[in-house]
Structure formats: structure tokens, C-alpha cells
Motif scaffolding. Sequence first.
Motif, PDB file in Angstrom:
ATOM      1  N   GLN A 396     -68.110 -63.434 -77.115  1.00  0.00           N
ATOM      2  CA  GLN A 396     -67.279 -62.290 -76.928  1.00  0.00           C
ATOM      3  C   GLN A 396     -65.929 -62.553 -77.625  1.00  0.00           C
ATOM      4  OE1 GLN A 396     -65.465 -61.918 -72.863  1.00  0.00           O
ATOM      5  NE2 GLN A 396     -65.949 -59.673 -72.915  1.00  0.00           N
ATOM      6  N   ARG A 397     -65.477 -63.677 -77.651  1.00  0.00           N
ATOM      7  CA  ARG A 397     -64.123 -63.756 -78.295  1.00  0.00           C
ATOM      8  C   ARG A 397     -64.209 -63.481 -79.779  1.00  0.00           C
ATOM      9  NH1 ARG A 397     -61.888 -69.733 -77.638  1.00  0.00           N
ATOM     10  NH2 ARG A 397     -62.149 -69.172 -75.257  1.00  0.00           N
ATOM     11  N   ALA A 398     -65.192 -63.995 -80.351  1.00  0.00           N
ATOM     12  CA  ALA A 398     -65.678 -63.833 -81.919  1.00  0.00           C
ATOM     13  C   ALA A 398     -65.857 -62.576 -82.078  1.00  0.00           C
ATOM     14  CB  ALA A 398     -66.758 -64.890 -82.117  1.00  0.00           C
ATOM     15  N   LEU A 399     -66.534 -61.715 -81.064  1.00  0.00           N
ATOM     16  CA  LEU A 399     -66.748 -60.196 -81.412  1.00  0.00           C
ATOM     17  C   LEU A 399     -65.455 -59.703 -81.630  1.00  0.00           C
ATOM     18  CD1 LEU A 399     -70.114 -59.786 -79.462  1.00  0.00           C
ATOM     19  CD2 LEU A 399     -69.728 -59.427 -82.016  1.00  0.00           C
ATOM     20  N   VAL A 452     -75.843 -56.955 -93.020  1.00  0.00           N
ATOM     21  CA  VAL A 452     -75.287 -58.241 -92.511  1.00  0.00           C
ATOM     22  C   VAL A 452     -73.756 -58.101 -93.073  1.00  0.00           C
ATOM     23  CG1 VAL A 452     -75.224 -60.626 -92.251  1.00  0.00           C
ATOM     24  CG2 VAL A 452     -77.437 -59.460 -92.357  1.00  0.00           C
ATOM     25  N   THR A 453     -72.830 -57.959 -92.021  1.00  0.00           N
ATOM     26  CA  THR A 453     -71.167 -58.023 -92.377  1.00  0.00           C
ATOM     27  C   THR A 453     -70.635 -59.388 -91.765  1.00  0.00           C
ATOM     28  OG1 THR A 453     -71.000 -56.544 -90.486  1.00  0.00           O
ATOM     29  CG2 THR A 453     -71.323 -55.746 -92.597  1.00  0.00           C
ATOM     30  N   ALA A 454     -71.282 -59.892 -90.611  1.00  0.00           N
ATOM     31  CA  ALA A 454     -70.792 -61.097 -90.107  1.00  0.00           C
ATOM     32  C   ALA A 454     -71.889 -61.718 -89.522  1.00  0.00           C
ATOM     33  CB  ALA A 454     -69.662 -60.880 -89.003  1.00  0.00           C
ATOM     34  N   PHE A 455     -71.604 -63.078 -88.984  1.00  0.00           N
ATOM     35  CA  PHE A 455     -72.852 -63.879 -88.552  1.00  0.00           C
ATOM     36  C   PHE A 455     -71.945 -64.825 -87.396  1.00  0.00           C
ATOM     37  CE2 PHE A 455     -76.352 -66.594 -88.005  1.00  0.00           C
ATOM     38  CZ  PHE A 455     -77.408 -65.915 -88.751  1.00  0.00           C
ATOM     39  N   ILE A 456     -72.267 -64.649 -85.977  1.00  0.00           N
ATOM     40  CA  ILE A 456     -71.809 -65.448 -84.990  1.00  0.00           C
ATOM     41  C   ILE A 456     -73.012 -66.742 -84.675  1.00  0.00           C
ATOM     42  CG2 ILE A 456     -70.966 -65.619 -82.722  1.00  0.00           C
ATOM     43  CD1 ILE A 456     -69.715 -62.981 -83.086  1.00  0.00           C
ATOM     44  N   VAL A 476     -64.127 -71.941 -86.599  1.00  0.00           N
ATOM     45  CA  VAL A 476     -64.800 -72.495 -85.235  1.00  0.00           C
ATOM     46  C   VAL A 476     -63.876 -71.704 -83.933  1.00  0.00           C
ATOM     47  CG1 VAL A 476     -65.038 -74.460 -83.811  1.00  0.00           C
ATOM     48  CG2 VAL A 476     -65.140 -74.844 -86.314  1.00  0.00           C
ATOM     49  N   VAL A 477     -64.677 -70.854 -83.413  1.00  0.00           N
ATOM     50  CA  VAL A 477     -64.265 -70.185 -82.153  1.00  0.00           C
ATOM     51  C   VAL A 477     -63.993 -71.029 -80.935  1.00  0.00           C
ATOM     52  CG1 VAL A 477     -64.488 -68.124 -80.769  1.00  0.00           C
ATOM     53  CG2 VAL A 477     -65.306 -67.941 -83.065  1.00  0.00           C
ATOM     54  N   LEU A 493     -69.512 -70.606 -84.282  1.00  0.00           N
ATOM     55  CA  LEU A 493     -69.103 -70.518 -85.383  1.00  0.00           C
ATOM     56  C   LEU A 493     -68.896 -68.672 -85.823  1.00  0.00           C
ATOM     57  CD1 LEU A 493     -70.816 -73.273 -87.251  1.00  0.00           C
ATOM     58  CD2 LEU A 493     -68.539 -73.653 -86.380  1.00  0.00           C
ATOM     59  N   LEU A 494     -67.736 -68.383 -86.446  1.00  0.00           N
ATOM     60  CA  LEU A 494     -67.641 -67.174 -87.126  1.00  0.00           C
ATOM     61  C   LEU A 494     -67.693 -67.157 -88.437  1.00  0.00           C
ATOM     62  CD1 LEU A 494     -67.425 -63.873 -86.777  1.00  0.00           C
ATOM     63  CD2 LEU A 494     -64.825 -64.469 -86.316  1.00  0.00           C
TER      64      LEU A 494
END
Length: 518
Positions: A396-399, A452-456, A476-477, A493-494
Motif C-alpha cells: 500500500q505504501r508503494a502504491l 506495464v508502468t511499474a512493478f511492486i 526498497v519500500v 521493492l518498487l
Amino acid sequence: MLSSVSAPAFPAARPGRLGAGLLAVAAAKFLGQLLLSGRYGLHRDEYLYLDMGRHLAWGYKEIPPLLAPLAGLTRAVFGHSVVGVKFFPALFGALTVLLAGLIARRAGGGRGAQLAAGVAVAVAPVYLAMHGLLQPNFLDVFFWTLYGYLIVRFVHTHEPRLLLWLGAAIGLGLLAKYTTAFYVLALLLALLLTPEERPWLATRWFAGGVALALLIFLPNLVWQATHHWPVLGHMHKLQETQLTNVSPLSFLVEQLPMTLAGAPLWLAGLWFGFTRAGRPYRPLVLAYFFVIGLLLLSRGKNYYAAAVYPPLMALGAVYLERKSRPLLLGALALGLLLTLPLVPALLPVLSVERLARYVRALPVQALTRWEDGRQHQLPQDVADMQGWDEYAPLVQRALQRLPPQERAHCIVYGDNYGQAGALNWFGPALGLPRAYTLNGSNSYWMPAPDSVTAFIYANEGDQPEDLKQAFRTMEVVGRVQNPYARVRGSEVLLFRHPKADLRPFVRKRIREAQDGFE
């Protein structure tokens, strides 16, 4: 082929009445496992099976299909409830207790033998562990005990239709766990060595039972064939990563502490099978030795043999009751007395912190020996229940760090099925999208992305080099902090700002994972 054989070689036992004590033990087993087993949270494997419940099929890379509809029913009936997840393991645990009592009853045991058999199965260490987890093991124990019940009935009555019921039960057992094949092979070998029962192998009733078992199991065989036999890949991976650490000597020695409460009974049951009075039950006794031999040859884990013991415990209770009631009571009391110190290590009655101190003081090293062959501070199953709730807040923090246009095309990914399943269990409450992984059967469920714009990425070990090369930035989140978690130190990881269109890369990885076994 023979269509019939001679009358029963053994006089039918006169079953006594089913005792209220046995029913009370079964009820206590159900309630105790149901209410206690969820205290530490869900197990890594339970997250996988709950995800399987969303993707019903006739097969999976890891297991046959029978557990998946039970997992789906769990979600449908109980929702997001840890206690609900424990419903079916607890229920089948109670049914296994009843079956053990029924075996004792069919073998001529009175209420004392029935009660002793039920108590032994209810509190034997391996069953306390298995009946608290939504895993195929509880089905395996139930079906093997059901086979024992049907065989005990058959050797006394030689009622042909029981062979059809046995075939149906074996078919369902194969849909629950492939280790049923070990018992089927062992039982066939045992019947071949039993003159009284061997003629039945040439009858149309036996052929009908075989046909019925194959018919029930056929959909999974078809699924395996059309998916390139992933069960073979799974077995190969187990041999490489886990079973290579299994010692044959440890396997044999650990059968006693694993079944401690019922060990005096099943040992008596083995002896009973070689006496004149226990001759009708010799196929079950011979099958035991064949099962142990097959598991030794295949380097099976100690608990792979757990399902073979309930019928033997029931027969041992009958034998000891015939000798004397005090002898039966003494054997059961000895098993219970030896088991009592292990209960806090098997049921979550202590906090995790106190449990870590408690198991250090116990002389049973098998409790804290993991599949890597090393000793750890907690039993592996308990460590596999820790830390999973930490992933969802980190994701959630990464998003929250992504603008809406990136968030809409962000893939949430777990290194293994436990991480992906835990995110799908805890994530909805935080508004998280579904998480995916290419680990095992999950590769069938990951859709090819349109962008694909981002990868968690929740890792379990090293940071993925291929993603580092594919994105311009990596952050590193956070990390799993629980000191008792097997996944302690795992990172979220984000990855942002892809260097190129990642759709071909992701689709290629999905195809590779579906074709093999990761």
C-alpha cells in the motif's frame, strides 16, 4: 475370471454399541482444533490453497484438485475468517476420530477400545498439527483411515459391494493427495500375500472397484497429461530441495514421537496382526511395512506415513482390551503422558515468544528441524505463519507513491505463492489490486498485461537482476520485521520508469513458468 469366491474365512465380529465417550472425544477434537488453530495466523501453504479456491480446476502443479473446492467453500461461507479456514481440517479430524472408533468396533472392540482408539488419534502429535492446517494432509489421513474401515468390514463379511466402495474411496483419495498411490500399492502387495483374500483380486467386483477408482481419478490424469505432467516436475523439485535432507534412520526413529499418544496402540496392532486372533487384519499390518519400505526408497518425509496409523491404533486397542482393560488403560495413559509436554509445541496455547523458549527446553529435535535439515528456534509450521500481514501495508505504501496513471498499470508480484496469497488475503481491506506470482500453479492465473508502468515486487531472497535491468529506478519500500518469521528480511521493492515495453518480457516469463515448474 472368477465372479465369486468362497464364504468368509473368518467369523464376523459382533460390533458393540458406539460409545458416547467416543462421540464426545470427536466433538472435543473438532472444537479444540477449530478454536485454537488460528491463533498464530495462516500458514504459507494455506494462502496458496485459498487462492486455488478462486481458480477451480481438475489439477494443479502442487496437488490434486480436491482441496481447492473446500478452500473455495471456506471463503464463500466464512469470508475473511481465520477460524473459518480451520473448519474443514477440524471437521475431518473429528471424522477420523470416529472412523478409528468404528474400526475398533467392527473388529469386536468394546467401548473401552473404541474410546482409546479415538483418544489416541485425537491427540497424537502429528494429527494435532495436521488437523489445524488447511492442507491436503488432513484429507490423506481421513481417506487412509476410511480404507482401513472398509477393509476390516470386508475381511469379516466378504460383501462384494465393499470392494466398489473401496474403489470409490481410493479414487477420491487420489484426488486428495497422490501419496494414496503408496497405500494402494502396499495394500495390493499385502493382499497378494494373504491366501484368504487373494482370490478376490480375480473377481469382477475387484475389477469394478479398480475401474471406479480410475474413473473418479481420470479427470486429474487428463489434466496432468494436457499440462505436460507437472506432478513429475514437482516431485523432482522436492527431491532436489527438500527430500535430499531426509535421513532414512531419522525417518524410522521419528515415527514414534510423531505418533506418541497412539504409539503403544499401533505397536500392539502390528503384533495383533501376526497372532491367530488377528489374522483377518494381517493385510493392514503387511501394508504398513510395505508403505514404510516404499517411503524409505523414495526418501519420503516422516509425516508421509502418518495416514497409515489410525487403523493400527484401533486394532491395537482391540487387542489390548482383549488382554485386559488395565493393560489398555496403561498403554493409553503412557502415550498421553509422553505426549503432554509436546502439546504446547503443536497447539498455539503459548505466545510465539514463549513457544520459542519452550521448544528449546524439549529434548525432541525433530520439532525444530526444518526441511533444510537444520535446527531453528521454532517449528517450521509456526515460522511459516509469521510475518505475512506485513506485506500488504508495504505494498500500500508503494502504491501511494505512484501517480494514478502509473498505479493503473502496476503489477503487484510475489516471489512465492505465500507472498502472493497473503497479499490477496490481507490486500482487499486496504484496497490493493490482486497480486500474482509465477511460482507453481499461480503461473496459470497471471494474465498477460496490456501495459506495464511499474512493478511492486515482494522478494524472498536476492533482488531480481532482470527487473533491475528493465527499469530505471528501484526503491526498497520496506522489509518484513517479525523476528520469528521464516520470511524475515524479505523486501518489498518498487520498480519505476521502464526502459522499454515490458509486455513481451512478462508474457515470455508467463509462458516459461506455465510450461515448467518453478
